[in-house]
Motif scaffolding. Sequence first.
Motif, mmCIF file in Angstrom:
data_model
loop_
_atom_site.group_PDB
_atom_site.id
_atom_site.type_symbol
_atom_site.label_atom_id
_atom_site.label_comp_id
_atom_site.label_asym_id
_atom_site.label_seq_id
_atom_site.Cartn_x
_atom_site.Cartn_y
_atom_site.Cartn_z
ATOM 1 N N VAL A 178 0.547 -0.952 0.130
ATOM 2 C CA VAL A 178 0.197 0.127 0.141
ATOM 3 C C VAL A 178 1.153 1.014 0.305
ATOM 4 N N GLY A 179 2.231 1.542 0.627
ATOM 5 C CA GLY A 179 3.232 2.404 0.795
ATOM 6 C C GLY A 179 3.186 2.492 -0.671
ATOM 7 N N GLY A 180 4.499 1.780 -1.534
ATOM 8 C CA GLY A 180 4.492 1.612 -2.412
ATOM 9 C C GLY A 180 3.401 2.183 -3.442
ATOM 10 N N TRP A 181 2.919 1.932 -3.173
ATOM 11 C CA TRP A 181 1.608 2.226 -4.362
ATOM 12 C C TRP A 181 1.098 3.401 -4.279
ATOM 13 N N MET A 182 1.143 3.682 -2.791
ATOM 14 C CA MET A 182 1.095 5.015 -2.732
ATOM 15 C C MET A 182 2.135 6.216 -2.690
ATOM 16 N N GLY A 183 3.348 5.791 -2.987
ATOM 17 C CA GLY A 183 4.318 6.583 -3.570
ATOM 18 C C GLY A 183 3.892 6.822 -5.119
ATOM 19 N N HIS A 184 3.307 5.851 -5.847
ATOM 20 C CA HIS A 184 2.620 6.633 -7.316
ATOM 21 C C HIS A 184 2.015 8.119 -7.543
ATOM 22 N N LEU A 185 1.373 8.383 -5.894
ATOM 23 C CA LEU A 185 0.113 9.266 -6.095
ATOM 24 C C LEU A 185 0.890 10.415 -6.056
ATOM 25 N N GLU A 186 1.923 10.949 -5.645
ATOM 26 C CA GLU A 186 2.951 11.738 -5.164
ATOM 27 C C GLU A 186 2.421 12.630 -6.287
ATOM 28 N N PRO A 187 2.770 14.351 -5.734
ATOM 29 C CA PRO A 187 3.177 14.906 -6.702
ATOM 30 C C PRO A 187 3.721 14.659 -7.671
ATOM 31 N N VAL A 188 3.604 15.142 -9.114
ATOM 32 C CA VAL A 188 5.093 15.502 -9.978
ATOM 33 C C VAL A 188 5.503 16.923 -9.663
ATOM 34 N N ASP A 189 6.774 16.742 -10.550
ATOM 35 C CA ASP A 189 6.971 17.913 -10.070
ATOM 36 C C ASP A 189 6.568 18.500 -10.991
ATOM 37 N N PRO A 190 6.981 20.167 -10.789
ATOM 38 C CA PRO A 190 6.153 21.084 -11.676
ATOM 39 C C PRO A 190 7.095 21.173 -12.896
ATOM 40 N N GLU A 191 8.555 20.524 -13.097
ATOM 41 C CA GLU A 191 9.485 20.581 -14.189
ATOM 42 C C GLU A 191 9.246 20.301 -14.721
ATOM 43 N N GLN A 192 9.001 18.511 -14.035
ATOM 44 C CA GLN A 192 8.661 17.615 -15.049
ATOM 45 C C GLN A 192 7.850 17.293 -15.857
ATOM 46 N N ARG A 193 8.301 17.125 -17.413
ATOM 47 C CA ARG A 193 7.359 16.773 -18.087
ATOM 48 C C ARG A 193 6.709 15.501 -18.962
ATOM 49 N N TRP A 194 5.961 15.321 -18.958
ATOM 50 C CA TRP A 194 5.520 14.007 -19.722
ATOM 51 C C TRP A 194 5.534 13.732 -21.532
ATOM 52 N N SER A 195 6.121 12.449 -21.678
ATOM 53 C CA SER A 195 6.327 12.594 -23.228
ATOM 54 C C SER A 195 5.655 11.087 -23.833
ATOM 55 N N SER A 196 4.865 10.978 -24.600
ATOM 56 C CA SER A 196 4.337 9.980 -25.478
ATOM 57 C C SER A 196 5.160 9.878 -26.156
ATOM 58 N N SER A 197 5.923 8.021 -26.142
ATOM 59 C CA SER A 197 6.279 7.409 -26.611
ATOM 60 C C SER A 197 5.197 7.105 -28.100
ATOM 61 N N GLY A 198 4.156 6.887 -27.760
ATOM 62 C CA GLY A 198 3.474 5.874 -28.621
ATOM 63 C C GLY A 198 2.638 6.404 -29.968
ATOM 64 N N PRO A 199 2.072 6.365 -30.300
ATOM 65 C CA PRO A 199 1.374 6.843 -31.551
ATOM 66 C C PRO A 199 1.014 8.145 -31.903
ATOM 67 N N LYS A 200 1.070 9.215 -32.411
ATOM 68 C CA LYS A 200 -0.148 10.504 -32.079
ATOM 69 C C LYS A 200 -1.841 10.596 -32.376
ATOM 70 N N SER A 201 -1.460 9.487 -33.169
ATOM 71 C CA SER A 201 -2.662 9.668 -33.858
ATOM 72 C C SER A 201 -3.456 8.012 -34.235
#
Length: 116
Positions: free
Chosen positions: A78-101
């Motif tokens: 449960v604690g490990g899973w909760m770690g996934h809910l931590e706020p994302v650093d505002p400087e961090q950007r998500w980029s998709s590696s999959g198809p764009k359309s």
Amino acid sequence: MDRVFLALAHEARRQVLLLLAQRGDELPSGYLAARFQHSWPTTSRHLKVLEEAGLVDVRRQGRSSNYRLNRARLEQVVGGWMGHLEPVDPEQRWSSSGPKSTAALAERTPPGSCEM
């Protein structure tokens, strides 16, 4: 992880964990069963689900079983899973590696297969 969350999904199993956490080191199955309105086989099934998820440890003596909360396992999953809910650093950007359309996705997916 799925077994732990499946075990935690039922109110009776969460109540068993609370009893084990609050009432002491180890409790006999008869004590746990007496705290619920459902039948002994139902209680036994709930305890088995908790055991298979690794949330309780069982010490068997002859025909009796004593249960203990496995705090480390509960905290790990449960604690490990909760770690996934931590706020994302505002400087961090998500980029998709999959198809764009959808057209690019259709080109990548073999005919007759279903991707989920």
